[in-house]
Write a protein that holds these residues in place. Structure first.
Motif, short mmCIF file in Angstrom:
data_model
loop_
_atom_site.label_atom_id
_atom_site.label_comp_id
_atom_site.label_asym_id
_atom_site.label_seq_id
_atom_site.Cartn_x
_atom_site.Cartn_y
_atom_site.Cartn_z
N ALA A 1 0.83 -1.20 0.00
CA ALA A 1 0.00 0.00 0.00
C ALA A 1 0.87 1.25 0.00
O ALA A 1 0.57 2.24 -0.70
N ILE B 1 2.32 1.84 -3.45
CA ILE B 1 1.31 2.40 -4.36
C ILE B 1 1.14 3.89 -4.10
O ILE B 1 1.08 4.71 -5.03
N LEU C 1 -7.90 3.87 -1.16
CA LEU C 1 -7.20 2.68 -1.65
C LEU C 1 -7.73 1.40 -1.02
O LEU C 1 -7.92 0.39 -1.71
N VAL D 1 -10.55 -0.49 -2.57
CA VAL D 1 -10.35 -1.20 -3.83
C VAL D 1 -10.10 -2.67 -3.54
O VAL D 1 -9.05 -3.05 -2.98
N SER D 2 -11.03 -3.50 -3.87
CA SER D 2 -10.92 -4.93 -3.56
C SER D 2 -9.71 -5.56 -4.26
O SER D 2 -9.53 -5.40 -5.47
N TYR E 1 -6.50 -4.82 -3.97
CA TYR E 1 -5.52 -3.86 -4.48
C TYR E 1 -4.07 -4.35 -4.31
O TYR E 1 -3.19 -3.99 -5.09
N THR E 2 -3.82 -5.18 -3.28
CA THR E 2 -2.44 -5.62 -3.06
C THR E 2 -1.96 -6.61 -4.12
O THR E 2 -0.76 -6.80 -4.30
N GLU F 1 -2.79 -0.02 -11.86
CA GLU F 1 -4.24 -0.20 -11.82
C GLU F 1 -4.82 0.20 -10.47
O GLU F 1 -5.86 0.87 -10.40
N ALA F 2 -4.12 -0.19 -9.40
CA ALA F 2 -4.59 0.17 -8.06
C ALA F 2 -4.58 1.69 -7.88
O ALA F 2 -5.53 2.28 -7.35
N ARG G 1 -7.42 3.34 -9.80
CA ARG G 1 -8.74 3.16 -9.19
C ARG G 1 -9.03 4.28 -8.18
O ARG G 1 -10.18 4.66 -7.97
N VAL G 2 -7.97 4.79 -7.57
CA VAL G 2 -8.13 5.87 -6.60
C VAL G 2 -8.13 7.23 -7.31
O VAL G 2 -8.98 8.08 -7.06
#
Length: 297
Positions: free
Chosen positions: A62, A65, A118, A121-122, A124-125, A131-132, A135-136
């Motif tokens: 996280a 990202i 973040l 976002v299902s 995300y890891t 992409e992660a 999404r944010v």
């Protein structure tokens, strides 16, 4: 286990900025030669982003990202401009519900809002970093984050404490009043929360006074001792948490006038030409050398 940071007053101070501005570097702990160079301003912001993430119990992924996103959006700088009303480290927009201008310009708040979105976002890891992040952010350039992943991963490993003794800065001081132990303590609490200094730690953190020579004159130094204990929301080892605090102190060295940081038998010293973490040893009774203690003493 404790971390010691010396926040002193330099007789000669250096002004940051320009072509010869002081720099920071993070290197890979894997010995593969990967490295990333950045400025003290960027170091402070990266350390804050990381502290907010680990304080929320989030994994290193996280943090990586978030760092890659900020590198792309603002160059890890807390800027007051952007596309339309975009502001700050993540170019968040007040008109889109990210907060007020004042809130968004607070790095800790901005990082917290990024992580807040973040974690919604299902998976995300496990998805690609770009992409992660997209999404944010919902950027017009959804693939832009990917190119910053290698640098963000290096930063995240160092600033979460996973990769010890891998972040250094030259530590030249800005021409501002030295923060002293109180300023360092306040900055720690702002980034990590009050758990960074519990009641016992506060008593210790008042520090001790000593004298040292700086550029031929005597400068007063005060030592802040930060115990590396207590509950860790990110469930890391004590050693990892200790290295996070140590790297945080180095990242903030220019801003807070920190002259040296010691942890786990290693010491970083501002002004050292290589800015290395060097092994330290202490002299025991009778002048005998003994293994370094938690503060190298």
């Amino acid at each position: 286990m404790v971390l010691c940071a010396v926040a002193g007053y330099l007789v000669v101070q250096y002004v940051t900025g320009g072509a010869d501005a002081p720099g920071c570097k993070v290197v890979s702990g894997k010995g593969d030669g990967a490295e990333y160079e950045f400025t003290p301003e960027q170091a402070v912001n990266a350390a804050t982003i990381t502290a907010v993430g680990t304080g929320r119990g989030l994994p290193e992924r996280a943090v990586a990202i978030a760092l890659a996103t900020s590198i792309q959006e603002s160059g890890l700088r807390n800027i007051t401009h952007g596309d339309r009303d975009s502001l700050g480290l993540f170019q968040q927009r007040p008109s889109q519900g990210w907060g007020t201008e004042r809130q968004i310009m607070d790095p800790a708040y901005a990082a917290g809002k990024f992580y807040e979105h973040l974690v919604k976002v299902s998976g995300y890891t496990k998805m690609p970093l770009t992409e992660a992040a997209q999404r944010v952010q919902r950027s017009g350039y959804p693939e832009a984050y990917a190119k910053h992943e290698p640098d963000a991963v290096l930063l995240a490993a160092a600033l979460t404490g996973t990769s010890p003794a891998t972040l250094t800065c030259d530590g030249r001081q800005a021409a501002t009043q030295a923060a002293g132990p109180d300023g360092v303590r306040d900055a720690l609490v702002k980034d990590f929360g009050r758990d960074a200094l519990d009641t016992t730690a506060e008593d210790v953190a008042k520090g001790t006074k000593s004298s040292s020579a700086a550029t031929g004159d005597t400068a007063g130094e005060r030592t802040l001792i930060v115990p590396v204990t207590g509950h860790d929301p990110a469930k890391r080892t004590v050693r990892q948490r200790g290295w996070q605090l140590a790297h945080w102190a180095v990242a903030n060295a220019s801003a807070l006038h920190i002259q040296s940081v010691t942890y786990a038998g290693r010491r970083w010293t501002a002004g050292n030409t290589q800015s290395e973490w060097r092994a330290v040893q202490s002299t025991g009774a009778g002048g005998r050398r003994r293994p370094p203690g938690p503060c190298g003493s």
